[in-house]
Design a protein around this motif. Structure first.
Motif, PDB file in Angstrom:
ATOM      1  N   ALA A   1      48.532  41.509  55.919  1.00 30.54           N
ATOM      2  CA  ALA A   1      48.425  40.941  54.643  1.00 30.54           C
ATOM      3  C   ALA A   1      46.893  40.367  54.714  1.00 30.54           C
ATOM      4  N   ALA A   2      46.390  41.650  53.467  1.00 30.80           N
ATOM      5  CA  ALA A   2      44.301  41.650  53.482  1.00 30.80           C
ATOM      6  C   ALA A   2      44.631  41.444  51.594  1.00 30.80           C
ATOM      7  N   GLY A   3      43.618  41.338  51.579  1.00 33.47           N
ATOM      8  CA  GLY A   3      43.450  41.821  50.303  1.00 33.47           C
ATOM      9  C   GLY A   3      41.260  41.646  50.047  1.00 33.47           C
ATOM     10  N   CYS A   4      40.607  41.783  49.031  1.00 33.93           N
ATOM     11  CA  CYS A   4      39.559  41.864  49.090  1.00 33.93           C
ATOM     12  C   CYS A   4      39.154  42.323  46.916  1.00 33.93           C
ATOM     13  N   THR A   5      37.566  41.761  47.489  1.00 35.24           N
ATOM     14  CA  THR A   5      37.144  42.104  45.938  1.00 35.24           C
ATOM     15  C   THR A   5      35.791  43.299  45.975  1.00 35.24           C
ATOM     16  N   LEU A   6      36.636  44.072  45.019  1.00 36.38           N
ATOM     17  CA  LEU A   6      35.106  44.993  44.551  1.00 36.38           C
ATOM     18  C   LEU A   6      34.614  45.197  42.609  1.00 36.38           C
ATOM     19  N   ASN A   7      33.666  45.913  43.311  1.00 38.03           N
ATOM     20  CA  ASN A   7      32.990  46.567  41.542  1.00 38.03           C
ATOM     21  C   ASN A   7      33.833  47.675  41.685  1.00 38.03           C
ATOM     22  N   GLY A   8      33.747  47.409  39.997  1.00 36.18           N
ATOM     23  CA  GLY A   8      33.846  48.840  39.208  1.00 36.18           C
ATOM     24  C   GLY A   8      35.687  48.956  39.134  1.00 36.18           C
ATOM     25  N   SER A   9      35.941  50.292  37.857  1.00 31.40           N
ATOM     26  CA  SER A   9      36.858  49.562  36.464  1.00 31.40           C
ATOM     27  C   SER A   9      38.050  49.794  38.008  1.00 31.40           C
ATOM     28  N   LEU A  10      39.322  49.627  37.422  1.00 31.26           N
ATOM     29  CA  LEU A  10      41.071  49.762  38.331  1.00 31.26           C
ATOM     30  C   LEU A  10      40.798  51.492  38.749  1.00 31.26           C
TER      31      LEU A  10
ATOM     32  N   ALA B   1      39.891  42.282  37.574  1.00 35.25           N
ATOM     33  CA  ALA B   1      39.589  40.345  37.546  1.00 35.25           C
ATOM     34  C   ALA B   1      38.671  40.486  36.425  1.00 35.25           C
ATOM     35  N   ASP B   2      38.086  41.414  36.242  1.00 36.94           N
ATOM     36  CA  ASP B   2      37.202  41.223  34.603  1.00 36.94           C
ATOM     37  C   ASP B   2      36.560  42.946  34.792  1.00 36.94           C
ATOM     38  N   ASN B   3      35.449  42.849  33.617  1.00 34.40           N
ATOM     39  CA  ASN B   3      35.365  44.493  33.364  1.00 34.40           C
ATOM     40  C   ASN B   3      35.057  45.460  34.393  1.00 34.40           C
ATOM     41  N   ALA B   4      33.882  44.718  35.622  1.00 32.78           N
ATOM     42  CA  ALA B   4      33.667  45.285  36.678  1.00 32.78           C
ATOM     43  C   ALA B   4      33.950  44.776  37.787  1.00 32.78           C
ATOM     44  N   THR B   5      34.764  43.751  38.313  1.00 37.34           N
ATOM     45  CA  THR B   5      35.639  43.771  39.090  1.00 37.34           C
ATOM     46  C   THR B   5      37.077  43.070  39.158  1.00 37.34           C
ATOM     47  N   CYS B   6      37.512  44.320  40.902  1.00 43.56           N
ATOM     48  CA  CYS B   6      38.620  43.991  40.793  1.00 43.56           C
ATOM     49  C   CYS B   6      39.364  43.783  41.936  1.00 43.56           C
ATOM     50  N   ARG B   7      41.117  42.930  41.945  1.00 40.33           N
ATOM     51  CA  ARG B   7      40.866  42.256  43.108  1.00 40.33           C
ATOM     52  C   ARG B   7      42.461  43.136  43.265  1.00 40.33           C
ATOM     53  N   VAL B   8      41.813  43.383  45.339  1.00 46.18           N
ATOM     54  CA  VAL B   8      43.359  44.447  45.994  1.00 46.18           C
ATOM     55  C   VAL B   8      43.756  43.367  46.478  1.00 46.18           C
TER      56      VAL B   8
END
Ligand code: 5GP
Ligand code: MN
Ligand code: MN
Length: 318
Positions: A288-297, A257-264
């Motif tokens: 079918a589900a999803g989340c957003t997490l802090n961290g690199s890919l 999503a950006d340097n520090a977060t990823c969409r899963v």
């Protein structure tokens, strides 16, 4: 407070100034439901505003009335009722939460709904929020115009993978048949939704090279880096490629999503991935589900894959 469909209809009829919103990272169901409900409310003489705290993917540009959707700004909006569609928790509507000062009516179909609203109509058996909106409009004896039908057909068909996913019911098909009677042209909607810019297919070929398999081929992942998505192109539907590989039980897409977060994004055949997503602060449906997490890919991928393996081990023994 959970309320009936009848009370939901009454609540809408009682109020004059209504703001309609839905979840960020908009999809066919959230947008189609917003546009269909607002078209009805406007025809019923209500003062309606459509707010969404995100960009609208170009893909949905054909939906009637889509240009009326505004992004919230710092100004507070006074309204009698805030209707939140297709969102299972308050964080999912982004800044609209702070922009509107009004009681909340939430209409949703996610099993993971956190029951945050003042009034909630929740039906997790519905394949899409669009199914609930159609039931509501029928109860209200609304004139289902071709424009409303187009929005609702898009909402329902996209959330059930065009009648391929496990949430597709006999009602799903009946509702869509009714919408076709109201003027929907399914092939034209499919054409709109399938057509992708050349760059999207070029990106897809790069993304498929990131395919990775875990746990005896039962987990398949793809990864979308910020570079592959430099032009902010849609990755809608890309998760289907790992999902359809023989023997794959859980498909996961990681997107920077950006340097520090990823969409899963997660898809499954049997495992309840809504629980997995919920354990990371997200949510969704069983399959079918999803989340957003802090961290690199790489960090996020390691964490989520490890949790998915644990869940699959539990399923084998459970
Ligand atoms: P997708 O993978 O298509 O983005 O999302 C799949 C499903 O999971 C959708 O029903 C979507 O609403 C839900 N979902 C995706 N991300 C999140 C999230 O961060 N929070 C919650 N509550 N639901 C999510
Ligand atoms: Mn949705
Ligand atoms: Mn939905």
């Amino acid at each position: 407070m959970e309320i009936t469909l009848e009370s939901t209809a009454e609540l809408l009829l009682q109020h004059a100034n209504i703001v309609v919103t839905a979840h960020i990272h908009p999809d066919g169901d959230s947008l189609g439901s917003m546009l269909a409900l607002s078209a009805y409310l406007t025809a019923a003489g209500k003062n309606v505003r459509l707010l969404l705290d995100d960009e609208i993917p170009k893909l949905y540009g054909f939906l009637p009335g889509i240009n009326a959707i505004e992004q919230p700004d710092s100004r507070k909006i006074k309204a009698d009722l805030l209707v939140i569609l297709d969102a299972s928790d308050l964080e999912r509507i982004g800044r609209v939460k702070d922009a509107v000062d009004a009681p909340i009516l939430n209409i949703d179909h996610h099993v993971s709904n956190t029951k945050f609203a003042d009034y909630l109509f929740l039906d997790s058996r519905s394949a899409a929020t669009g199914e609930i909106i159609l039931r509501l409009l029928k109860f209200l004896k609304a004139d289902i115009t071709a424009a409303i039908a187009t929005s609702l057909y898009t909402a329902i068909a996209t959330d059930c993978g065009f009648f391929r996913y496990a949430n597709t019911s006999a009602d799903t098909m009946r509702y869509c048949a009714e919408l076709i009677d109201c003027g929907v042209k399914p092939h034209l909607i499919s054409e709109e939704l399938e057509s992708k810019p050349l760059s999207s297919i070029v990106n897809l070929s790069k993304i498929l090279e990131t395919l990775d398999l875990f746990y005896d081929g039962k987990i398949a992942t793809i990864t979308v880096t910020a570079e592959t998505m430099a032009d902010n192109e849609s990755t809608e539907g890309f998760i289907n490629y790992p999902r359809i590989i023989e023997g794959v039980e859980v498909a996961i897409m990681f997107k920077a999503a950006d340097n520090a977060t990823c969409r899963v994004s997660m898809r499954s055949k049997r495992l309840d991935v809504s629980k997995l997503a919920l354990s990371f602060g997200g949510g969704g449906h069983a399959k079918a589900a999803g989340c957003t997490l802090n961290g690199s890919l790489a960090e996020v991928k390691a964490k989520v894959v490890a949790a998915a393996i644990k869940e699959l081990q539990g399923m084998k023994h459970g």
